[in-house]
Design a protein around this motif. Structure first.
Motif, PDB file in Angstrom:
ATOM      1  N   GLY A 174       0.799  -1.000   0.028  1.00 47.64           N
ATOM      2  CA  GLY A 174       0.013   0.168   0.052  1.00 47.64           C
ATOM      3  C   GLY A 174       0.828   1.271  -0.004  1.00 47.64           C
ATOM      4  O   GLY A 174       0.165   2.372  -0.183  1.00 47.64           O
ATOM      5  N   VAL A 175       2.194   1.136   0.088  1.00 42.40           N
ATOM      6  CA  VAL A 175       2.779   2.611   0.331  1.00 42.40           C
ATOM      7  C   VAL A 175       3.098   3.138  -0.922  1.00 42.40           C
ATOM      8  O   VAL A 175       2.692   4.302  -0.997  1.00 42.40           O
ATOM      9  CB  VAL A 175       4.435   2.000   0.918  1.00 42.40           C
ATOM     10  N   TYR A 176       3.183   2.478  -2.093  1.00 41.94           N
ATOM     11  CA  TYR A 176       3.117   3.071  -3.310  1.00 41.94           C
ATOM     12  C   TYR A 176       2.018   3.767  -4.047  1.00 41.94           C
ATOM     13  O   TYR A 176       1.722   4.750  -4.540  1.00 41.94           O
ATOM     14  CB  TYR A 176       3.734   1.996  -4.347  1.00 41.94           C
ATOM     15  N   LEU A 177       0.849   2.943  -3.396  1.00 44.08           N
ATOM     16  CA  LEU A 177      -0.461   3.441  -3.620  1.00 44.08           C
ATOM     17  C   LEU A 177      -0.686   4.857  -3.165  1.00 44.08           C
ATOM     18  O   LEU A 177      -1.427   5.559  -3.430  1.00 44.08           O
ATOM     19  CB  LEU A 177      -1.337   2.391  -3.306  1.00 44.08           C
ATOM     20  N   VAL A 178      -0.266   4.975  -1.745  1.00 47.28           N
ATOM     21  CA  VAL A 178      -0.670   6.206  -0.921  1.00 47.28           C
ATOM     22  C   VAL A 178       0.307   7.458  -1.771  1.00 47.28           C
ATOM     23  O   VAL A 178      -0.232   8.256  -1.764  1.00 47.28           O
ATOM     24  CB  VAL A 178      -0.219   5.989   0.452  1.00 47.28           C
ATOM     25  N   LEU A 179       1.500   6.904  -1.838  1.00 44.19           N
ATOM     26  CA  LEU A 179       2.492   7.898  -2.515  1.00 44.19           C
ATOM     27  C   LEU A 179       2.206   8.720  -3.664  1.00 44.19           C
ATOM     28  O   LEU A 179       1.901   9.604  -4.134  1.00 44.19           O
ATOM     29  CB  LEU A 179       3.714   7.595  -2.385  1.00 44.19           C
ATOM     30  N   LEU A 180       1.524   7.515  -4.370  1.00 48.31           N
ATOM     31  CA  LEU A 180       1.162   7.871  -5.946  1.00 48.31           C
ATOM     32  C   LEU A 180      -0.118   8.900  -5.965  1.00 48.31           C
ATOM     33  O   LEU A 180      -0.521   9.670  -6.585  1.00 48.31           O
ATOM     34  CB  LEU A 180       0.686   6.445  -6.664  1.00 48.31           C
ATOM     35  N   MET A 181      -1.053   8.626  -5.038  1.00 45.18           N
ATOM     36  CA  MET A 181      -2.366   9.323  -4.989  1.00 45.18           C
ATOM     37  C   MET A 181      -1.848  10.851  -4.517  1.00 45.18           C
ATOM     38  O   MET A 181      -2.473  11.715  -5.078  1.00 45.18           O
ATOM     39  CB  MET A 181      -3.257   8.793  -3.811  1.00 45.18           C
ATOM     40  N   GLY A 182      -0.805  10.997  -3.695  1.00 41.32           N
ATOM     41  CA  GLY A 182      -0.471  12.436  -3.157  1.00 41.32           C
ATOM     42  C   GLY A 182      -0.002  12.929  -4.762  1.00 41.32           C
ATOM     43  O   GLY A 182      -0.145  14.058  -5.037  1.00 41.32           O
ATOM     44  N   LEU A 183       1.066  12.084  -5.328  1.00 41.43           N
ATOM     45  CA  LEU A 183       1.567  12.964  -6.643  1.00 41.43           C
ATOM     46  C   LEU A 183       0.454  13.185  -7.715  1.00 41.43           C
ATOM     47  O   LEU A 183       0.582  14.280  -8.105  1.00 41.43           O
ATOM     48  CB  LEU A 183       2.476  11.894  -7.207  1.00 41.43           C
ATOM     49  N   PHE A 204      -6.477   3.023   3.229  1.00 46.69           N
ATOM     50  CA  PHE A 204      -6.191   4.500   3.223  1.00 46.69           C
ATOM     51  C   PHE A 204      -5.996   4.831   1.622  1.00 46.69           C
ATOM     52  O   PHE A 204      -6.497   5.958   1.509  1.00 46.69           O
ATOM     53  CB  PHE A 204      -4.913   4.827   4.113  1.00 46.69           C
ATOM     54  N   ALA A 205      -5.371   4.403   0.794  1.00 44.99           N
ATOM     55  CA  ALA A 205      -5.030   4.773  -0.366  1.00 44.99           C
ATOM     56  C   ALA A 205      -6.471   4.597  -1.011  1.00 44.99           C
ATOM     57  O   ALA A 205      -6.856   5.554  -1.820  1.00 44.99           O
ATOM     58  CB  ALA A 205      -4.206   3.867  -1.149  1.00 44.99           C
ATOM     59  N   PHE A 206      -7.372   3.759  -0.641  1.00 48.27           N
ATOM     60  CA  PHE A 206      -8.782   3.719  -1.387  1.00 48.27           C
ATOM     61  C   PHE A 206      -9.518   4.828  -0.927  1.00 48.27           C
ATOM     62  O   PHE A 206     -10.329   5.504  -1.581  1.00 48.27           O
ATOM     63  CB  PHE A 206      -9.301   2.339  -0.846  1.00 48.27           C
ATOM     64  N   ASP A 210     -11.673   9.906  -2.360  1.00 46.10           N
ATOM     65  CA  ASP A 210     -11.626  11.739  -2.005  1.00 46.10           C
ATOM     66  C   ASP A 210     -11.372  12.350  -3.177  1.00 46.10           C
ATOM     67  O   ASP A 210     -11.756  13.641  -3.344  1.00 46.10           O
ATOM     68  CB  ASP A 210     -10.662  12.173  -0.956  1.00 46.10           C
ATOM     69  N   GLY A 211     -10.530  11.818  -4.252  1.00 49.48           N
ATOM     70  CA  GLY A 211     -10.263  12.373  -5.335  1.00 49.48           C
ATOM     71  C   GLY A 211     -11.350  12.270  -6.320  1.00 49.48           C
ATOM     72  O   GLY A 211     -11.269  12.573  -7.687  1.00 49.48           O
TER      73      GLY A 211
END
Length: 371
Positions: free
Chosen positions: A292-301, A328-330, A335-336
């Motif tokens: 899930g780390v890359y998913l979270v960071l990707l959403m921020g980017l 959390f990424a979901f 939210d997006g």
């Protein structure tokens, strides 16, 4: 959103096995004869109680099963239930699953009661499933050491299961006492929690003989114990849909697997276009997004904001921490403006490629033109 650390449940102390009687420790012919007669009498008492007319099923009771203290009880599976095809299938499926999970450990389980009671195999199984290391001794020979190890393993299991509403139907004494019903309840719960790629037989129940000692006499009752229910519960737990609608990825996997590499390459190019800004690079979709780390960071980017590090685990160590990150990424995706992903966080964590592709393709569809 911050994850609160889970508290380890406190297990109630359990009664140790009955110590040998004082007479049993004394030398001498008289003491041995008296002890032998006590055992013989208790055996006969136990057999008579279980073979009483009100309980027509004949149970092969062992001498140790009749040596009970006042108000103590012991359970045994009715022999007829052991011959039930569904019961046998359940045991076989679980043994095959454990052996598949632990194949790299060179562990082979042949009999659940004999191979799991001391906590050694359960430790390895949980460490493999949850991707975490337990702080326990590798080898323990004494009964006290085995129970201490088993308690640590079961506390870790409870940490995982209790927050999700699981009912705990086992304890240290029942597992160490080779209670097959308790062991099966534990394994079924683990298989369901970790979304094991197995099909458990439905509606498996067994008749259990409960032997209790009341006022010096053994009393027996028969109860039905449910081990599995329906596929709905086994595979989707409580509120998840039964059969998700088929989509393009189902068709892709079933009918056009040759095009799968093209889709994966396109998605890798898309995610790296953005992750490269953080000097990160993806080469394997199914594994590198599983925590899930890359998913979270990707959403921020993609949404051009910084995700506070306290909202997710930057270096997740357990299965639940990874599920938290993906969940959390979901939330960030919703939210997006994206719809709630069809995939379950647990499926992404369990390296289900189709689920991961669904999530990334939704991002690609919306953000493919974002620089």
């Amino acid at each position: 959103m911050s994850a609160q650390p889970l508290r380890s449940p406190t297990l109630r102390p359990h009664r140790m096995k009955k110590e040998e009687s004082f007479l049993g420790k004394l030398g001498g012919t008289l003491a041995r004869k008296k002890k032998a007669k006590e055992v013989s009498d208790l055996q006969e008492e136990g057999k008579n109680a279980i073979n009483a007319p009100m309980n027509p099923s004949i149970v092969d009771i062992h001498p140790e099963d009749t040596l009970l203290e006042e108000n103590e009880e012991r359970t045994m599976i009715d022999p007829n239930s052991k011959e039930d095809p569904k019961f046998k299938e359940l045991i076989k499926v679980l043994i095959d699953w454990i052996n598949d999970v632990l194949v790299e450990e060179r562990i082979i389980v042949k009999q659940l009661e004999e191979d799991l009671y001391d906590g050694q195999v359960l430790q390895k199984l949980l460490e493999k499933l949850a991707d975490r290391k337990l702080n326990v001794a590798e080898v323990t020979q004494s009964e006290i050491g085995q129970k201490q190890k088993l308690q640590t393993v079961l506390e870790a299991v409870h940490d995982l299961l209790r927050p999700h509403g699981w009912t705990i139907k086992w304890n240290v004494d029942s597992i160490h006492g080779k209670n097959l019903i308790a062991i099966l309840h534990l394994l079924v719960a683990l298989a369901m929690h970790f979304r094991a790629p197995i099909r458990l037989p439905e509606h498996v129940s067994v008749q259990v003989v409960v032997v209790r000692k009341r006022e010096g006499l053994l009393q027996t009752t028969h109860v039905s114990e449910e081990l599995t229910t329906t596929t709905d519960c086994i595979y989707f737990n409580f509120l998840f849909p039964l059969k998700p609608e088929r989509d393009a990825f189902d068709t892709l996997f079933d009918h056009a697997p040759d095009k799968l590499s093209v889709v994966k390459k396109s998605l890798i190019t898309f995610v790296n276009k953005h992750l490269n800004k953080l000097n990160l690079e993806v080469t394997e979709l199914e594994t590198q997004f599983a925590d899930g780390v890359y998913l979270v960071l990707l959403m921020g980017l993609l949404e051009d904001y910084f995700v506070p590090l306290h909202n997710f685990y930057l270096t997740p160590e357990s299965f639940d921490q990874k599920v938290h990150n993906v969940s959390f990424a979901f939330e960030l995706m919703q939210d997006g403006g994206l719809k709630k992903p069809k995939a379950r966080p647990e499926d992404v964590v369990n390296l289900d490629l189709k689920s991961t592709l669904r999530v990334l393709y939704n991002l690609f569809t919306k953000y493919k033109n974002v620089e």
